[in-house]
Design a protein around this motif. Structure first.
Motif: not given
Length: 737
Positions: A559-561, A589, A591, A631, A652-653
């Motif tokens: 998971n990258k935000r 974001e 996943d 994405q 941050w979503y």
């Protein structure tokens, strides 16, 4: 085998006489010294677990006292703790020498002699002969005193003479033989018989779906011991193979945690360029989840004879990794830690401010144009220095292994912290491994392995060095208090801002890299959880047969935000006014999920018939790969009455109610494939000098249309160990090791 001769009575008498004379000279000298201290300085020390000799050196550095002592005094190297604050030298030395046999005398000019009540170790002369297992003298054998530079080598007949401390330990080493450590123990004659080292070609190596003696193989396989990579400052163990394996090219990436670029014997023609990794039988495209401290050995397979058993996946070469297993009959708890630092070296030399001005003026003169005024930019910045640092790294590992006749268990826990040379880059990784193997009876074994990791990847700063080399040195790398309207609170504030570049001189794409780096480095959360495990059952029957079934699983979640805030910089060309660099806020974001499953069912037959050796392997294996990706991005401008997306990790979503719906989007992608394969291999040798290897694999892939779905790969290799022939017995040029 080791034999040590005795000491002659004449030598004993000479040693006693020398000791008495030495003691008498010390006594006479100490009777003549003055016990007076000038008192010109007082001493302050705060040291923990340092040798007395180093503590004395620390006192000398304070510039008042000097010390004279014999560095071979045993207690001068005792470790002590000392905490002295503005004390006289007598009090400090009394505390330092407490519980030792040391005393002191003070001479003129604050010279202090440190003495021992115990006589110092004496040097003795030793002689001896170094031979091989047949009793023949070996020429050129290295003989050194452990922990010192004292040493010699043997003559043509294996004899040597050396003067050493009577309690020394000798290290005796010779190419092709096991190194021996021999205590002197006051002996004057030492003869040593060296044992031949284990031949490299007799070692067992990992091959596809099994193991074999390296001597029995015709392919090119290089084995690297696990300790060769465990003590290196690399989070990825393959990075430590650089220069250790011929034909293996490793180009390391400067970003912490990034996999190195690896090639085995150059590039290849298919899409995959990195080698295939095989960890305890698990096929993989990376080994980020492996703790370097858990590796027992690494084998690099490089030629068709070794690779055909892996089919199309082996076209780029194979790196096979075996992890540590518990040793029979032992319980071992081990902890190790390391710490170090990294610094950029061999930097590209850039022009300083004066050189830049000269070159810029010459360019304008050659072009016939006037040089613009950039006097508001008057710094002299080395931009490579401005964005880099001396970084630090540390590794910490705790392991437990225990074994009985029927059970072998091991587990490990590791933590890695690795900073990059670019400011604010840092990798954090936690690794756990568990392995257990149970012997149910003489014929059946079962076992499992589990590796889990959590990785906090660093901020991606790969662009920074390229951006830094483009900025003119006159741009200031520091900050200046500047007034501007905070886009989050709409209040007028005074805060430190970084400088913009001179747009009349620099292209539109050039910017001060510190503006983006310092405002965005801590706005990214990039975390991966990965679990890799396997279970197996093995049965031995009919004396020569072994059947093993293994099931593997590899699952990871990433998971990258990334949040981009609104931020300003100041412009020296406009009275240091604030300039909006990022007038919008956004959240990106990603996943990503990976699922990899594998099963192997392998039957082995191994037997010896007189002078014939035969090993047969047959098997069936399947592999599944699945990947899903999602994405999304949300953008909110700060113009008008729009409220920016808050600078809060909880928000941050993609959809939190602060985003602009018209500037929000999401996509997804997925892929999967599976393979089914049949494999076979034969290893044959006659008289341990004639060898024949053959391997075959039939690969079927769901990615290929049905008509051409199955492809066959095979290889045959032969070898002749020439040195075992009778006509080679009397030659000493070639040696098969």
């Amino acid at each position: 085998m080791l034999t040590i001769g005795g000491v002659s009575p004449h030598a004993v008498k000479k040693a006693l006489l020398f000791m008495k004379l030495t003691f008498l000279l010390i006594l006479v000298a100490t009777m003549q010294v003055s016990a007076r201290v000038n008192g010109q300085g007082r001493v302050s020390l705060n040291l923990r677990q340092v040798e007395i000799s180093k503590a004395l050196n620390s006192i000398e550095k304070q510039g008042v006292y000097r010390f004279l002592y014999n560095s071979r005094l045993n207690t001068i190297h005792k470790k002590i703790n000392i905490d002295a604050r503005d004390l006289e030298i007598r009090d400090v030395l009394r505390d330092m020498f407490s519980g030792t046999d040391l005393t002191y005398k003070v001479l003129e000019n604050n010279l202090i002699v440190v003495l021992s009540f115990t006589l110092t170790t004496q040097d003795i002369k030793i002689t001896g002969k170094i031979t091989n297992e047949a009793g023949e003298g070996l020429a050129g054998v290295s003989i050194t005193v452990k922990g010192s530079a004292i040493g010699t080598s043997t003559d043509n007949e294996g004899h040597f003479t050396l003067t050493v401390p009577e309690k020394a330990r000798l290290l005796i080493s010779y190419i092709g033989y096991e190194t021996q450590e021999v205590p002197v123990n006051s002996q004057s004659v030492i003869n040593v018989r060296l044992l031949a080292a284990k031949k490299i070609m007799d070692e067992v190596v990992v091959i596809g779906y099994g193991q074999a003696s390296k001597r029995d193989l015709t392919g090119s396989i290089v084995k690297v011991d696990g300790k060769e990579v465990a003590d290196k400052p690399n989070t990825n163990p393959i990075a430590s193979l650089q220069s250790k394996v011929t034909g293996l090219y490793v180009v390391n990436n400067g970003t912490p945690g990034s996999a190195p670029d690896i090639r085995i014997r150059g590039t290849i023609s298919i899409g995959q360029v990195h080698p295939l990794y095989v960890v305890d039988g698990i096929l993989n495209d990376n080994i980020d989840y492996i703790n370097p401290n858990d590796i027992e050995s690494i084998e690099v397979l490089k030629d068709p004879s070794s690779l055909a058993i892996f089919g199309v996946k082996g076209a780029t070469g194979v790196i096979a990794i075996t992890t540590k297993k518990a040793k029979a009959g032992q319980t071992i708890i081990n902890f190790n830690t390391s710490y170090g630092f990294k610094k950029l070296v061999d930097k590209i030399k850039m022009a300083n401010a004066s050189q830049f001005s000269t070159l810029f003026a010459e360019e304008n003169a050659n072009n016939g144009v006037a040089t613009p005024d950039y006097s508001n930019f008057n710094s002299n910045t080395d931009w490579i220095n401005a964005v880099t640092r001396t970084s630090h790294f540390s590794t910490n590992n705790l392991s437990l292994s225990t074994s009985t006749e029927k059970n072998k268990f091991n587990m490990g826990l590791g933590y890695i912290a690795d900073q990059g040379i670019i400011r604010h880059e840092q990798l954090k990784k936690l690794l756990v491994s568990v392995g257990d193997e149970i012997k149910l009876n003489k014929a059946i074994r079962i076992g499992m392995n589990l590796n889990a990791s959590r990785t906090d990847a660093p901020y991606d700063a790969t662009w920074v060095l390229d951006a830094a080399r483009k900025v003119m040195p006159q741009v200031y790398s520091g900050t200046k208090l500047t007034q501007f309207v905070d886009p989050y609170t709409l209040d007028t504030v005074n805060r430190p801002l970084y400088s913009t570049v001179d747009n009349s001189l620099q292209n539109a794409g050039v910017q001060n890299p510190l503006i983006q780096l310092e405002n965005e480095w801590n706005k990214t959360i990039n975390r991966e959880y990965r679990t890799v495990g396997s279970v197996f059952a093995e049965i031995s029957f009919l004396r020569h047969f072994t059947f093993r079934s293994t099931f593997y699983g590899d699952m990871s979640e990433v998971n990258k935000r990334q949040y981009v805030p609104a931020y300003y910089a100041y412009d020296p060309n406009h009275h240091d006014s604030a300039t909006f660099i990022s007038p919008r806020t956004s959240v990106t974001e990603n996943d990503n999920n990976w699922r990899k499953f594998q099963q192997d069912h392998v039957l082995n037959y191994k037997a010896r018939f007189g002078e014939h050796n035969l090993t047969l392997t047959g098997g069936f294996t399947t592999y599944y790969f699945g990947n899903t990706n999602r994405q999304g991005k949300a953008i909110q401008y700060t113009t008008g009455n729009a409220q920016p997306i808050p600078d809060d990790p909880r928000l941050w979503y993609i959809t939190t109610g602060f985003e602009d719906p018209t500037a929000t989007f999401a996509t997804s992608s997925q892929s999967e494939y599976s393979t089914v394969s049949y494999l076979a291999r034969a290893l044959y040798s006659y008289k341990d000098k004639y060898f024949l290897n053959a391997s075959f694999r039939d690969d079927g892939s769901s990615q290929i249309p049905g008509k051409n779905r199955y492809q066959k790969f095979w290889a045959v290799g032969g070898a002749w160990e020439l040195t075992r022939e009778n006509f080679m017995n009397d030659q000493h040029i070639f040696d098969f090791v």
